[in-house]
Design a protein around this motif. Sequence first.
Motif, PDB file in Angstrom:
ATOM      1  N   CYS A  88       0.537  -1.292   0.304  1.00 48.39           N
ATOM      2  CA  CYS A  88       0.102  -0.577   0.122  1.00 48.39           C
ATOM      3  C   CYS A  88       1.216   1.255  -0.084  1.00 48.39           C
ATOM      4  O   CYS A  88       2.168   1.135   0.423  1.00 48.39           O
ATOM      5  N   ALA A  89       0.628   2.467  -0.716  1.00 47.88           N
ATOM      6  CA  ALA A  89       1.075   3.358  -0.483  1.00 47.88           C
ATOM      7  C   ALA A  89       0.417   5.131  -0.946  1.00 47.88           C
ATOM      8  O   ALA A  89      -0.838   5.063  -1.858  1.00 47.88           O
TER       9      ALA A  89
ATOM     10  N   GLY B 261      -1.756  13.131  -0.105  1.00 51.28           N
ATOM     11  CA  GLY B 261      -2.270  12.341   1.262  1.00 51.28           C
ATOM     12  C   GLY B 261      -3.831  11.806   1.081  1.00 51.28           C
ATOM     13  O   GLY B 261      -4.182  11.691   1.233  1.00 51.28           O
ATOM     14  N   LYS B 262      -4.326  12.344  -1.012  1.00 50.81           N
ATOM     15  CA  LYS B 262      -5.955  12.089  -0.667  1.00 50.81           C
ATOM     16  C   LYS B 262      -6.107  10.952  -1.561  1.00 50.81           C
ATOM     17  O   LYS B 262      -7.204   9.811  -0.860  1.00 50.81           O
ATOM     18  N   LEU B 263      -5.084   9.669  -2.172  1.00 54.13           N
ATOM     19  CA  LEU B 263      -5.198   8.714  -2.773  1.00 54.13           C
ATOM     20  C   LEU B 263      -4.295   7.831  -2.307  1.00 54.13           C
ATOM     21  O   LEU B 263      -3.307   7.823  -2.134  1.00 54.13           O
TER      22      LEU B 263
ATOM     23  N   SER C 258      -4.700  -4.025  -8.463  1.00 57.51           N
ATOM     24  CA  SER C 258      -3.885  -3.042  -8.176  1.00 57.51           C
ATOM     25  C   SER C 258      -4.795  -1.969  -7.670  1.00 57.51           C
ATOM     26  O   SER C 258      -5.900  -2.226  -8.613  1.00 57.51           O
ATOM     27  N   ALA C 259      -5.900  -1.110  -6.766  1.00 53.18           N
ATOM     28  CA  ALA C 259      -6.607  -0.987  -6.792  1.00 53.18           C
ATOM     29  C   ALA C 259      -6.014   0.713  -6.470  1.00 53.18           C
ATOM     30  O   ALA C 259      -5.213   0.964  -5.528  1.00 53.18           O
ATOM     31  N   ILE C 260      -7.428   2.089  -6.054  1.00 54.49           N
ATOM     32  CA  ILE C 260      -6.819   3.035  -5.933  1.00 54.49           C
ATOM     33  C   ILE C 260      -8.102   3.704  -4.704  1.00 54.49           C
ATOM     34  O   ILE C 260      -9.360   3.573  -5.681  1.00 54.49           O
ATOM     35  N   TRP C 261      -8.035   4.310  -3.999  1.00 60.22           N
ATOM     36  CA  TRP C 261      -8.546   4.631  -3.103  1.00 60.22           C
ATOM     37  C   TRP C 261      -8.674   6.391  -2.637  1.00 60.22           C
ATOM     38  O   TRP C 261      -7.328   6.458  -2.780  1.00 60.22           O
TER      39      TRP C 261
ATOM     40  N   SER D 104     -16.674  11.102   4.470  1.00 65.23           N
ATOM     41  CA  SER D 104     -15.754  10.777   5.873  1.00 65.23           C
ATOM     42  C   SER D 104     -15.067   9.234   5.353  1.00 65.23           C
ATOM     43  O   SER D 104     -14.992   8.924   6.875  1.00 65.23           O
ATOM     44  N   GLU D 105     -14.963   9.217   4.495  1.00 67.14           N
ATOM     45  CA  GLU D 105     -14.532   7.970   3.952  1.00 67.14           C
ATOM     46  C   GLU D 105     -13.885   7.848   2.864  1.00 67.14           C
ATOM     47  O   GLU D 105     -14.347   8.231   1.726  1.00 67.14           O
ATOM     48  N   PHE D 106     -12.949   6.093   2.597  1.00 69.35           N
ATOM     49  CA  PHE D 106     -12.883   6.073   1.232  1.00 69.35           C
ATOM     50  C   PHE D 106     -13.302   4.863   0.413  1.00 69.35           C
ATOM     51  O   PHE D 106     -14.003   4.540   1.088  1.00 69.35           O
ATOM     52  N   GLU D 107     -13.255   5.618  -0.586  1.00 66.70           N
ATOM     53  CA  GLU D 107     -13.668   5.192  -1.998  1.00 66.70           C
ATOM     54  C   GLU D 107     -13.220   4.085  -2.939  1.00 66.70           C
ATOM     55  O   GLU D 107     -12.070   4.990  -3.102  1.00 66.70           O
ATOM     56  N   CYS D 108     -12.754   3.096  -3.434  1.00 66.09           N
ATOM     57  CA  CYS D 108     -12.403   2.929  -3.970  1.00 66.09           C
ATOM     58  C   CYS D 108     -13.269   3.202  -5.745  1.00 66.09           C
ATOM     59  O   CYS D 108     -13.752   3.191  -6.166  1.00 66.09           O
TER      60      CYS D 108
END
Length: 350
Positions: A78-79, A84-86, A96-99, A104-108
């Motif tokens: 993970c990186a 700091g947004k992704l 690989s996935a981008i979040w 207030s939450e993380f979305e793929c």
Amino acid sequence: MELVEGSVELRELQRLEGHTDRVWNLSWNPAPEVCGAPAMLASCSGDKSVRIWRQTTSGAWDCSAVLEDTHTRTVRSCAWSPSGKLLATASFDSTSAIWEYVGSEFECVATLEGHENEVKSVSWSASGSLLATCGRDKTVWIWEVQPGNEYECVAVLQGHSQDVKMVQWHPFLDVLVSVSYDNSIKVWAEDGDSDDWHCVQTLNEASSGHSSTVWALSFNPNGDRMVTCSDDLTSKIWDTGINQSQSSGEGFGSWRHLCTLSGYHDRTIFSVHWSREGVIASGAADDAICLFLGKNDNLVDEPSHRLLVKKEKAHDMDVNAVQWNPKEPWLLASASDDGTIKIWELAQVS
């Protein structure tokens, strides 16, 4: 703080539990304020999930989110992006996935496909415009970030003869380094004329490199040195002519072996990380964490670093990852096969 052997210790601050399988990798958010936290750490695991840990106002660490139901196998790496947004994650499910932190939450927001099998590592370039992935299929992929959460593969780099364990971008140049089960380290850069990516240097046993699998690497903050670690029970320091005045990969210098740190771990060294203050941390299958500090009296052929601290039994099982906090230079996180993450402070012996 005066960093002298015997005057400092690695003090455990908190043990973070929640993963139900081994923890493979960690990443500190370089700009946690964009996610509304004073400090933030991501961890990934064989349990197919990523956990987001936030530091509270009391200084304690809590799990604020569990990112799951996207990857179907182990999440190996993970990186965080420089902004700091992704958060990018790499999985044994070949994707690989981008979040993205939304509200207030993380979305793929994106899934990157192309590797034939396990993806082992993911890394963002300093500008955040490029992403590199690597895997068991012996390849390194470079992705260009496009508007609208689109990612275009601009290069598939073939040169390693075995599983590629890790990729890492240079701290300020678009130069990429990969390390592999084939015992080699490869340096990749873009040709200014053709825009093609190619291998510009290979470091192997013939060039004073490693004699077994190379697991990880880390650059110093200035970008003129890097450290690599291996199954051969050594860490190696490399030096180059790169300096901050160079804005592209075209003028970089060749890497040369500076010294070898050996005799400190007695099983495979899985992780190394160079702190902002110049301290190198290493974590290994002997359950220990070692810290090394550079010496001012560098002599030719003499180790350029000395052991500062060795923390025996830092974890109950293999130490898979060590990561210094980019903003608080005495704070270290470690991850282990025992399923836990530990937050450590390098502090004066009381």
